[in-house]
Design an enzyme around this catalytic site. Structure first.
Site, mmCIF file in Angstrom:
data_model
loop_
_atom_site.group_PDB
_atom_site.id
_atom_site.type_symbol
_atom_site.label_atom_id
_atom_site.label_comp_id
_atom_site.label_asym_id
_atom_site.label_seq_id
_atom_site.Cartn_x
_atom_site.Cartn_y
_atom_site.Cartn_z
ATOM 1 N N TYR A 1 2.602 5.974 -9.296
ATOM 2 C CA TYR A 1 2.196 5.305 -7.985
ATOM 3 C C TYR A 1 1.085 5.785 -7.636
ATOM 4 C CZ TYR A 1 3.268 3.997 -3.054
ATOM 5 O OH TYR A 1 3.129 3.294 -1.850
ATOM 6 N N SER B 1 -2.140 3.504 -0.049
ATOM 7 C CA SER B 1 -1.374 4.392 0.361
ATOM 8 C C SER B 1 -2.142 5.651 0.684
ATOM 9 C CB SER B 1 -0.102 4.729 -0.655
ATOM 10 O OG SER B 1 0.590 5.643 -0.306
#
Length: 270
Positions: free
Chosen positions: A168, A155
């Site tokens: 995350y 990401s």
């Protein structure tokens, strides 16, 4: 059948919907057969609904509509033994393995001081340990095939300090580390290992969990703009990421390894 990955077999985790289904369909369009895996269950710390067995069956239908073979299985990437069994069974049925796409992941949104130990652990178990388990399950088959490609979904949050996503961010940064390490260790086997780094994608993790850009900027005018892309698009579509996965899976990328490929509309460049 012709295509950029014709004759190859790809295993994809998180394949029941979203980016995972898109990757399965895009690779199938270009000639690959698919092993599609997904947990198809909700998780205690995740506030939005996860994919279902019906979603995984839809992935099967879309791949079969392209006249490609597909094997599906319900498996949790945290369970290394079950994951290995599912990958082994798919390879036994389809004959080989050339591409591993470690895509399964979850995310929750909260401030650092609202992040419970349970949220921290479950996110890392799925998003980091699950990626590791997927790589370990697939790599021996790639070596047996004489080489191949491992592609891990990270990401923009794996490259910058994206707010409100502590576990995350930790997991996605960790993915970069194990990708670089595995790229070194597997190079002698002609196995390439790369990561893909999207900005916000039109999937339930973003649309059900994050809120739109006005909400994020309103939440904190200093931090919200970190989510804004340079190019004039708020959310990418799953197929935009699938095109990058296809490139890394294909022989066009035969000398590409240890790469962090940003597909982020300039988000990390700001």
């Amino acid at each position: 059948m012709g295509g950029r990955v014709a004759g190859k077999v790809a295993v994809i985790t998180g394949a029941a919907r979203g980016q995972g289904r898109s990757h399965a369909v895009r690779l199938a369009e270009e000639g690959a057969d698919i092993i599609a895996l997904d947990a198809c269950t909700n998780f205690p710390t995740v506030t939005y609904d996860m994919a279902t067995e019906a979603d995984l069956e839809q992935t099967r239908k879309e791949v079969e509509a392209l006249d490609r073979r597909i094997v599906t299985a319900k498996v949790d990437v945290r369970d290394a033994a079950s994951l290995k069994s599912a990958v082994d069974a798919g390879v036994a049925q389809l004959g080989r393995l050339d591409v591993v796409v470690a895509n399964a992941g979850v995310g929750t949104w909260q401030n650092w001081n609202e992040t419970t130990p349970e949220v921290w652990q479950e996110t890392l178990d799925i998003n980091l340990t699950g990626v590791w388990n997927t790589m370990v399950a697939g790599a021996p088959h790639l070596i047996d095939a004489g080489g191949g490609s491992i592609i891990c979904t990270s990401s923009t949050a794996g490259l910058k300090g994206t707010p409100w996503l502590g576990p995350y961010v930790a997991a996605k940064h960790g993915v970069v580390g194990i990708v670089n390490m595995m790229a070194n260790e597997l190079a002698k086997h002609s196995v390439r290992v790369n990561s893909v780094h999207p900005s916000g994608v039109n999937t339930p993790f973003v649309t059900a969990g994050m809120g739109d850009m006005d909400y994020l900027i309103g939440r904190d005018p200093d931090l919200g703009p970190l989510f804004v892309n340079s190019l004039p698009v708020e959310l990418l579509e799953p197929r935009d990421i699938s095109n990058a996965v296809l490139f890394l899976a294909s022989d066009e990328a035969k000398y590409v390894t240890g790469l962090q490929l940003k597909v982020d509309a300039g988000n990390c460049n700001r």
